[in-house]
Design a protein around this motif. Structure first.
Motif, PDB file in Angstrom:
ATOM      1  N   SER A   1       0.824  -1.207   0.000  1.00  0.00           N
ATOM      2  CA  SER A   1       0.000   0.000   0.000  1.00  0.00           C
ATOM      3  C   SER A   1       0.863   1.265   0.000  1.00  0.00           C
ATOM      4  O   SER A   1       0.592   2.221  -0.736  1.00  0.00           O
ATOM      5  N   LEU A   2       1.934   1.261   0.799  1.00  0.00           N
ATOM      6  CA  LEU A   2       2.835   2.412   0.844  1.00  0.00           C
ATOM      7  C   LEU A   2       3.541   2.611  -0.500  1.00  0.00           C
ATOM      8  O   LEU A   2       3.639   3.730  -1.008  1.00  0.00           O
ATOM      9  N   LEU A   3       4.033   1.512  -1.080  1.00  0.00           N
ATOM     10  CA  LEU A   3       4.768   1.607  -2.338  1.00  0.00           C
ATOM     11  C   LEU A   3       3.894   2.121  -3.477  1.00  0.00           C
ATOM     12  O   LEU A   3       4.382   2.795  -4.395  1.00  0.00           O
ATOM     13  N   LEU A   4       2.599   1.806  -3.422  1.00  0.00           N
ATOM     14  CA  LEU A   4       1.697   2.202  -4.498  1.00  0.00           C
ATOM     15  C   LEU A   4       0.958   3.504  -4.204  1.00  0.00           C
ATOM     16  O   LEU A   4       0.180   3.968  -5.045  1.00  0.00           O
ATOM     17  N   SER A   5       1.191   4.098  -3.040  1.00  0.00           N
ATOM     18  CA  SER A   5       0.494   5.343  -2.690  1.00  0.00           C
ATOM     19  C   SER A   5       0.818   6.460  -3.680  1.00  0.00           C
ATOM     20  O   SER A   5      -0.078   7.163  -4.154  1.00  0.00           O
ATOM     21  N   GLY A   6       2.117   6.641  -3.987  1.00  0.00           N
ATOM     22  CA  GLY A   6       2.512   7.681  -4.938  1.00  0.00           C
ATOM     23  C   GLY A   6       1.859   7.507  -6.297  1.00  0.00           C
ATOM     24  O   GLY A   6       1.246   8.442  -6.825  1.00  0.00           O
ATOM     25  N   PRO A   7       1.959   6.317  -6.915  1.00  0.00           N
ATOM     26  CA  PRO A   7       1.286   6.090  -8.193  1.00  0.00           C
ATOM     27  C   PRO A   7      -0.224   6.307  -8.125  1.00  0.00           C
ATOM     28  O   PRO A   7      -0.813   6.886  -9.045  1.00  0.00           O
ATOM     29  N   PHE A   8      -0.863   5.876  -7.045  1.00  0.00           N
ATOM     30  CA  PHE A   8      -2.297   6.113  -6.883  1.00  0.00           C
ATOM     31  C   PHE A   8      -2.590   7.614  -6.866  1.00  0.00           C
ATOM     32  O   PHE A   8      -3.502   8.095  -7.547  1.00  0.00           O
ATOM     33  N   TYR A   9      -1.828   8.366  -6.074  1.00  0.00           N
ATOM     34  CA  TYR A   9      -2.074   9.802  -5.929  1.00  0.00           C
ATOM     35  C   TYR A   9      -1.869  10.537  -7.243  1.00  0.00           C
ATOM     36  O   TYR A   9      -2.629  11.458  -7.578  1.00  0.00           O
ATOM     37  N   VAL A  10      -0.841  10.153  -8.003  1.00  0.00           N
ATOM     38  CA  VAL A  10      -0.592  10.819  -9.286  1.00  0.00           C
ATOM     39  C   VAL A  10      -1.721  10.507 -10.271  1.00  0.00           C
ATOM     40  O   VAL A  10      -2.215  11.401 -10.966  1.00  0.00           O
ATOM     41  N   GLY A  11      -2.153   9.254 -10.333  1.00  0.00           N
ATOM     42  CA  GLY A  11      -3.240   8.887 -11.233  1.00  0.00           C
ATOM     43  C   GLY A  11      -4.535   9.598 -10.897  1.00  0.00           C
ATOM     44  O   GLY A  11      -5.218  10.137 -11.780  1.00  0.00           O
TER      45      GLY A  11
END
Length: 201
Positions: free
Chosen positions: A47-57
């Motif tokens: 979840s932490l590793l994918l937080s940045g990609p989620f937020y940008v999308g």
């Protein structure tokens, strides 16, 4: 620069006919992160590793929706096109916020405001590096942190009022806050840049 109250009104009017895609995308993203975080043992790390990609999308989608009403569903995948960079940006922002909070809280608040535009910038400028996006956010927010704080103050007031709905109103309020942030970013982009002191990144 519009005041916080003006931004609230502008965003509300701009959302006419756009509520459903905004609600669907924001809550789907939050639920996906929650499901990933609930995975045994390594869920929190994924979840932490994918937080940045989620937020940008999500930022890319909300910007497109607020600018011209475009339901650009493919923009949701934009955050995963440069997954490493976007994950690095998230951890850089998190690092400065945590460090600032440990330094008697006030620096944490200031750095949170300074780096608030990072994910909108990454969505708008895929050519930037993670550290470059943080620097640009700090430059954009120079002299405008109080305006963002006031906007969040208004949103916090609405959060308190949502208690009268047993917080059911948060279903709309949280996506509304994201849309207000996108409007703030676009308003900020139109202003002439003012050079701040050197960034710590």
């Amino acid at each position: 620069m519009p005041s916080g109250r003006e931004l609230l009104g502008q965003t509300w009017r701009a959302l006419s006919g756009r509520w459903m895609p905004l609600l669907a995308v924001l809550w789907a993203a939050f639920i996906c992160q929650g499901v990933l975080g609930a995975l045994p043992k390594v869920g929190w790390l994924i979840s932490l590793l994918l937080s940045g990609p989620f937020y940008v999308g999500v930022s890319a989608f909300v910007l497109a929706l607020m600018r011209d009403g475009d339901r650009d569903w493919e923009s949701l995948l934009q955050g995963f096109e440069r997954l490493g960079r976007n994950a690095a940006a998230f951890f850089l922002v998190l690092f400065w916020i945590v460090l600032g909070t440990l330094l008697l809280i006030v620096p944490g608040i200031l750095w949170t405001l300074s780096y608030f535009q990072t994910f909108f910038i990454l969505a708008d400028h895929p050519e930037l590096s993670a550290s470059g996006a943080l620097r640009r956010s700090k430059e954009m927010m120079h002299g405008h942190r109080m305006e963002l704080a006031v906007l969040h103050g208004w949103l916090f007031g609405l959060f308190l009022l949502s208690a009268f709905t047993l917080f059911v109103g948060l279903i709309w309020l949280i996506p509304y806050g994201c849309a207000c942030s996108a409007r703030f970013y676009d308003a900020l982009k139109k202003l002439p840049a003012v050079s701040p002191a050197p960034a710590p990144t």
